[in-house]
Design an enzyme around this catalytic site. Sequence first.
Site, PDB file in Angstrom:
ATOM      1  CG  ASP A   1     -47.508  49.962  67.328  1.00 12.71           C
ATOM      2  OD1 ASP A   1     -46.390  50.027  66.785  1.00 12.71           O
ATOM      3  OD2 ASP A   1     -48.585  50.077  66.699  1.00 12.71           O
TER       4      ASP A   1
ATOM      5  CD  GLN B   1     -56.819  55.793  70.596  1.00  9.68           C
ATOM      6  OE1 GLN B   1     -57.188  55.508  69.463  1.00  9.68           O
ATOM      7  NE2 GLN B   1     -55.620  56.316  70.811  1.00  9.68           N
TER       8      GLN B   1
ATOM      9  CG  ASP C   1     -48.440  53.313  62.164  1.00 10.25           C
ATOM     10  OD1 ASP C   1     -49.361  52.770  61.526  1.00 10.25           O
ATOM     11  OD2 ASP C   1     -47.895  52.792  63.152  1.00 10.25           O
TER      12      ASP C   1
ATOM     13  CG  ASP D   1     -59.619  52.364  59.191  1.00 10.73           C
ATOM     14  OD1 ASP D   1     -58.718  52.272  58.345  1.00 10.73           O
ATOM     15  OD2 ASP D   1     -60.210  51.381  59.674  1.00 10.73           O
TER      16      ASP D   1
ATOM     17  N   PRO E   1     -60.810  61.389  65.811  1.00  7.65           N
ATOM     18  CG  PRO E   1     -59.959  61.295  67.973  1.00  7.65           C
ATOM     19  CD  PRO E   1     -60.863  60.549  67.020  1.00  7.65           C
TER      20      PRO E   1
ATOM     21  CG  ASP F   1     -53.252  67.356  66.652  1.00  4.61           C
ATOM     22  OD1 ASP F   1     -53.123  68.324  65.890  1.00  4.61           O
ATOM     23  OD2 ASP F   1     -53.919  66.350  66.370  1.00  4.61           O
TER      24      ASP F   1
ATOM     25  CD  GLU G   1     -50.054  57.833  69.580  1.00  2.41           C
ATOM     26  OE1 GLU G   1     -51.242  58.136  69.865  1.00  2.41           O
ATOM     27  OE2 GLU G   1     -49.741  57.148  68.594  1.00  2.41           O
TER      28      GLU G   1
END
Length: 284
Positions: free
Chosen positions: A87, A32, A158, A161, A165, A138, A106
């Site tokens: 984060d 991303q 968390d 949308d 992925p 993953d 993550e």
Amino acid sequence: MTARFTETLHPGYAQSLDIDGGMLVDERSEYQHIQIFDSVRMGRTMALDGVVQITARDEASYSEMLTHVPLFEQAAPKRVFIVGGGDGAVAEEALKHDGVEVEMCEIDAAVVAACKTHFAHVNNGAFDHPRFRLHLQDAFAFMKQAENRSRYDVIVADRPDPVGPAEVLFQTEFYELLRDSLTDTGVVVFQNGAPLLQPEELTDTLRQLQAVFPYSGVYLTVTPTYVGGYMALTWASKGTRLGTTGPAVVAERFARSGIVTDHYTPALHTASFALPAWIERLLP
């Protein structure tokens, strides 16, 4: 700089952010486009693929409600698992609970690296905490591992949308993996967007959860950064009805914990399960 950035925003998040100075991070990872900058109004901000994910000013209304609501309804939680959350905000909240071990999965190491540096004031050293363990892989594949069966008291998904992925994190098979990873009384919670603008996402997710779990439902928070007012936080469990723990019990557990929050309170915990009529009509 502001014009160039805001032109990349998803239409649902098109807002004036008033960037204070240049970009702190502006890079494309394997997965991303990561952008981090300071906003005059909202403080330190991160966007992924042009969609704002977190701002320092209002992140507590999201991370605290996603984390403390399920944890304070557990009598003695031991293990928390976080899907996504690069984060570190949710991890930081979970680690406030004494003795709780926290694992996070993550997929994007670049997000974690950027947030260690630029959101250190939000995650407060969570990534280096002795009760924290990070899995850079993953989550779908991770949850298939046999050692994760019946392991976690709370799972926090968390997730972003359901695009790109992240689509796999909205599939029934993923919910089944989460179910199998919970203890008998464990609870999994998800963000499900703004029901005003994404009503189908809430309805469809609850239908999926009802097909997989004996118990499921929704509670609410409001995070001003996310357009649409209320944000739906869905939950599911094999043996717990979230929202039924008495207010006095929640208040006693909170007081005993000594945890300091910016948004969450026991009263807000109870109130978050009161749904406006128009949201109740979205429930299957």
